[in-house]
Design an enzyme around this catalytic site. Structure first.
Site, PDB file in Angstrom:
ATOM      1  N   GLU A   1       0.883  -1.166   0.000  1.00 38.87           N
ATOM      2  CA  GLU A   1       0.000   0.000   0.000  1.00 38.87           C
ATOM      3  C   GLU A   1       0.912   1.205   0.000  1.00 38.87           C
ATOM      4  OE1 GLU A   1      -3.246  -0.059  -0.151  1.00 38.87           O
ATOM      5  OE2 GLU A   1      -3.506  -2.209   0.109  1.00 38.87           O
TER       6      GLU A   1
ATOM      7  N   CYS B   1      -2.975   8.771   3.223  1.00 41.21           N
ATOM      8  CA  CYS B   1      -2.633   8.254   1.895  1.00 41.21           C
ATOM      9  C   CYS B   1      -3.759   8.520   0.904  1.00 41.21           C
ATOM     10  CB  CYS B   1      -2.357   6.761   1.991  1.00 41.21           C
ATOM     11  SG  CYS B   1      -3.655   5.879   2.877  1.00 41.21           S
TER      12      CYS B   1
HETATM   13  P1  NAP Z   1       8.287   5.229   4.502  1.00 39.32           P
HETATM   14  O1  NAP Z   1       9.371   6.202   4.785  1.00 39.32           O
HETATM   15  O2  NAP Z   1       8.274   4.595   3.165  1.00 39.32           O
HETATM   16  O3  NAP Z   1       8.351   4.149   5.673  1.00 39.32           O
HETATM   17  C1  NAP Z   1       7.370   3.154   5.792  1.00 39.32           C
HETATM   18  C2  NAP Z   1       7.900   2.025   6.643  1.00 39.32           C
HETATM   19  O4  NAP Z   1       8.958   1.366   5.964  1.00 39.32           O
HETATM   20  C3  NAP Z   1       8.476   2.471   7.979  1.00 39.32           C
HETATM   21  O5  NAP Z   1       8.110   1.540   8.962  1.00 39.32           O
HETATM   22  C4  NAP Z   1       9.968   2.438   7.725  1.00 39.32           C
HETATM   23  O6  NAP Z   1      10.725   2.281   8.898  1.00 39.32           O
HETATM   24  C5  NAP Z   1      10.067   1.220   6.853  1.00 39.32           C
HETATM   25  N1  NAP Z   1      11.269   1.113   6.063  1.00 39.32           N
HETATM   26  C6  NAP Z   1      12.002   2.101   5.519  1.00 39.32           C
HETATM   27  N2  NAP Z   1      13.018   1.576   4.812  1.00 39.32           N
HETATM   28  C7  NAP Z   1      12.924   0.226   4.925  1.00 39.32           C
HETATM   29  C8  NAP Z   1      13.692  -0.865   4.428  1.00 39.32           C
HETATM   30  N3  NAP Z   1      14.752  -0.686   3.644  1.00 39.32           N
HETATM   31  N4  NAP Z   1      13.313  -2.123   4.770  1.00 39.32           N
HETATM   32  C9  NAP Z   1      12.234  -2.331   5.542  1.00 39.32           C
HETATM   33  N5  NAP Z   1      11.472  -1.328   6.035  1.00 39.32           N
HETATM   34  C10 NAP Z   1      11.816  -0.071   5.725  1.00 39.32           C
HETATM   35  O7  NAP Z   1       6.839   5.906   4.658  1.00 39.32           O
HETATM   36  P2  NAP Z   1       6.343   6.870   5.821  1.00 39.32           P
HETATM   37  O8  NAP Z   1       7.046   8.165   5.640  1.00 39.32           O
HETATM   38  O9  NAP Z   1       6.376   6.203   7.140  1.00 39.32           O
HETATM   39  O10 NAP Z   1       4.791   7.017   5.475  1.00 39.32           O
HETATM   40  C11 NAP Z   1       4.277   7.976   4.619  1.00 39.32           C
HETATM   41  C12 NAP Z   1       3.940   7.383   3.267  1.00 39.32           C
HETATM   42  O11 NAP Z   1       3.074   6.265   3.425  1.00 39.32           O
HETATM   43  C13 NAP Z   1       3.186   8.336   2.372  1.00 39.32           C
HETATM   44  O12 NAP Z   1       3.785   8.313   1.106  1.00 39.32           O
HETATM   45  C14 NAP Z   1       1.768   7.776   2.313  1.00 39.32           C
HETATM   46  O13 NAP Z   1       1.095   8.056   1.112  1.00 39.32           O
HETATM   47  C15 NAP Z   1       1.996   6.332   2.487  1.00 39.32           C
HETATM   48  N6  NAP Z   1       0.825   5.681   3.070  1.00 39.32           N
HETATM   49  C16 NAP Z   1       0.088   4.822   2.300  1.00 39.32           C
HETATM   50  C17 NAP Z   1      -1.046   4.203   2.830  1.00 39.32           C
HETATM   51  C18 NAP Z   1      -1.877   3.260   2.006  1.00 39.32           C
HETATM   52  O14 NAP Z   1      -2.700   2.552   2.584  1.00 39.32           O
HETATM   53  N7  NAP Z   1      -1.722   3.208   0.716  1.00 39.32           N
HETATM   54  C19 NAP Z   1      -1.421   4.438   4.156  1.00 39.32           C
HETATM   55  C20 NAP Z   1      -0.650   5.306   4.913  1.00 39.32           C
HETATM   56  C21 NAP Z   1       0.464   5.923   4.358  1.00 39.32           C
HETATM   57  P3  NAP Z   1      11.424   3.539   9.621  1.00 39.32           P
HETATM   58  O15 NAP Z   1      10.337   4.478   9.991  1.00 39.32           O
HETATM   59  O16 NAP Z   1      12.092   2.919  10.771  1.00 39.32           O
HETATM   60  O17 NAP Z   1      12.358   4.112   8.589  1.00 39.32           O
END
Ligand code: NAP
Length: 525
Positions: free
Chosen positions: A255, A294
């Site tokens: 997602e 999102c």
């Molecule tokens: P993110 O930076 O992509 O991080 C998401 C998750 O991935 C975090 O738990 C992060 O951990 C982890 N992560 C990062 N690098 C990783 C790796 N190499 N291996 C495994 N895990 C890793 O996203 P965010 O900033 O938290 O969230 C915002 C984004 O989420 C927005 O773009 C939003 O649109 C999207 N979103 C989508 C939905 C949906 O249902 N489609 C819902 C909510 C949000 P750390 O925090 O420890 O780095």
């Protein structure tokens, strides 16, 4: 305060000083998290060895009862979740409720519909098909709960709902969960897991939490596991292409982010109910959780002749919304989650301004109410207008994860469909119109690139569930850029945690197996 990890049925602190969780209004440190020193391979093995079998000894209906008890434990601690949401997310009552109450509602929803499943051990898909002239030999498609663990890697913006919307179908399916919340807001997820563990509802190994970096977690997932990721498209691409995941064909649900659209129909003149309704919806979408959803509306397609009047209407709605410290009752719009997100929003806004005119806000030097600009992480809501949408780039592919939206005019249906499709796969688009043929042609033009299309006419009016609201009975997810994942949609969500296989064998054997199965018709009712 250092938040411990919960793995192998025990709380263990990470060994490094870890990462600080901060208050986005004061900049103060609230807690620290670290996953250093935690053996993630053993954590997964424990979940598979103990949590999974214990859950699968129960029937679907018994696991639904467990979900009901989990919901009770969460309801009992709801005030604490609002307190943590205020401190760590700068969330006011409405913002926190969207996440926390949405989470509890989703668990209760799955508890309720799960109770209706019989005492089966598997799901049966369709009827047996005869494979021999005498009908003695037949085939039956079945869905078996995966014997691995469900690994949730979650985004920062929904620490409560992100946990529960995934946990409910996984646990109902009999699959143990290992959650890794996003670091900046891990506290709320942690507290919910702590309350569930304290309530002693789940068997050992059925729930685990890893706070801090995912480290080598993906290197230890196996064929029978499921990885369910929510976050940015960039991280999604890294997860999808992880060597171990590719080699073992581990099932991955993604997602990701999305440039969602709202569409004003050509029939919606100023002062009509739908014109006003969409104007209010845009203001709500931009300001609720400071636009950090999102599903938030990022682009608003309006008939070219309405560009100015619709822009004026949204501006009039945004103007009185005070942005600032959620502890001040006058503040209606909170901060983004931290300085890094604030910087990212301002950088994204600067890029959008290269191809857009600013109709409202977006001043990087604005003064939030009751907050120190140096310490806090506010972004002033910004409404932009992009006159030449078809020539624009950033408007269609840059997700500014904050209170920012862009008006894009269209000239005719063809133009509208082409513009909307430039999002290259979105979670949701909404269409406001009283013209059934316009609604139909728009849906036919964009449906394949969207997970959800919300259509609103005057008869529905304010009864619609909301552009950005995800309801557990309906599909959440979207193709292409949105990640290609599918979540919720009632019991359909269980399919992610089951494996389809076919048994070809004697009819007696198939009839015997079918006695231990729930018919999947109940998934689609
Ligand atoms: P993110 O930076 O992509 O991080 C998401 C998750 O991935 C975090 O738990 C992060 O951990 C982890 N992560 C990062 N690098 C990783 C790796 N190499 N291996 C495994 N895990 C890793 O996203 P965010 O900033 O938290 O969230 C915002 C984004 O989420 C927005 O773009 C939003 O649109 C999207 N979103 C989508 C939905 C949906 O249902 N489609 C819902 C909510 C949000 P750390 O925090 O420890 O780095």
């Amino acid at each position: 305060m250092k938040l411990p990890n919960y793995v192998k049925g025990q709380w263990s602190e990470g060994t490094s000083p870890g990462e600080a969780l901060t208050d986005p209004v004061t900049g103060q440190e609230l807690a620290r998290i670290s996953s250093q020193g935690i053996n993630l391979a053993e954590a997964l093995a424990f979940a598979r060895t103990y949590g999974g079998p214990a859950l699968r000894r129960l029937s679907y209906a018994q696991r639904a009862e467990i979900l009901g008890k989990m919901a009770d434990a969460l309801v009992a601690n709801r005030d604490e979740y609002f307190r943590i949401s205020l401190l760590n997310l700068g969330a006011n009552q409405a913002d926190a409720s969207f996440d926390v109450d949405g989470a509890i509602y989703t668990i209760k929803y799955y508890a309720k519909i799960g109770r209706a499943l019989a005492d089966g051990k598997m799901l049966k898909e369709g009827a047996a098909v005869s494979l021999s002239k005498s009908n003695a030999f037949a085939g039956q498609h079945l869905l078996m709960p995966a014997k691995g663990a469900a690994v949730f890697i979650n985004a920062f913006n929904f620490p409560a709902w992100g946990l529960c919307e995934k946990a409910a179908p996984a646990l109902l399916s009999g699959v143990p969960i290992v959650v890794k919340p996003a670091s900046p807001t891990a506290w709320l997820t942690h507290r919910m897991v702590e309350d569930i563990v304290k309530a002693d509802i789940l068997p050992p190994g059925a729930i685990s939490i890893i706070c801090g970096s995912a480290r080598d977690l993906l290197g230890h997932v196996r064929e029978e596991d499921i990885v369910s990721f929510t976050g940015s498209a960039d991280t999604a691409a890294r997860i999808r292409s992880d060597d171990n995941i590719l080699r073992r064909s581990v099932r991955v649900n993604i997602e990701a982010d999305s440039i969602n659209s709202a569409i004003l129909g050509p029939d919606c003149a100023p002062d009509t109910d739908l014109f006003d309704l969409l104007g209010k919806e845009v203001v709500r979408e931009m300001t609720l959780k400071a636009g950090q959803k999102c599903t938030t509306i990022r682009r608003i397609m309006v008939p070219r002749g309405q560009l100015k009047t619709f822009g004026d209407a949204v501006t009039a709605g945004l103007s009185p919304m005070k942005v600032g410290n959620p502890r001040n009752p006058e503040a209606r719009v909170g901060p983004v989650v931290n300085k890094a997100q604030q910087t990212s929003c301002l950088e994204g806004l600067a890029k959008l301004k290269e191809e857009c005119e600013v109709l409202f806000g977006g001043d990087k030097n604005f003064q939030p109410l009751d907050a120190d600009v140096k310490e806090s992480s506010f972004v002033q809501p910004a409404l932009l207008s992009c006159k030449n949408g078809l020539d624009a780039k950033h408007v269609h592919d840059l997700e500014v994860f904050g209170p920012v939206a862009t008006l894009v005019p269209y000239d005719d249906l063809e133009d509208l469909i082409a513009l909307t499709r430039r999002g290259l796969g979105s979670l949701v688009a909404s269409v406001f119109s009283n013209d059934p043929s316009f609604i139909r042609e728009t849906i036919l033009g964009i449906g394949d690139l969207h997970g959800r299309v919300l259509a609103v006419n005057s008869a529905v009016g304010a009864q619609h569930t909301g552009h950005g609201n995800v309801v557990p009975s309906c599909l959440h997810g979207g193709p292409g850029r949105a990640g290609g994942g599918e979540e919720l949609a009632g019991l359909r969500a269980l399919l992610l945690y089951h494996r389809r296989f076919v048994v070809q064998g004697p009819v007696d054997c198939i009839t015997d197996l079918a006695g231990f199965c729930v018919n999947t018709a109940s998934l689609y009712s």
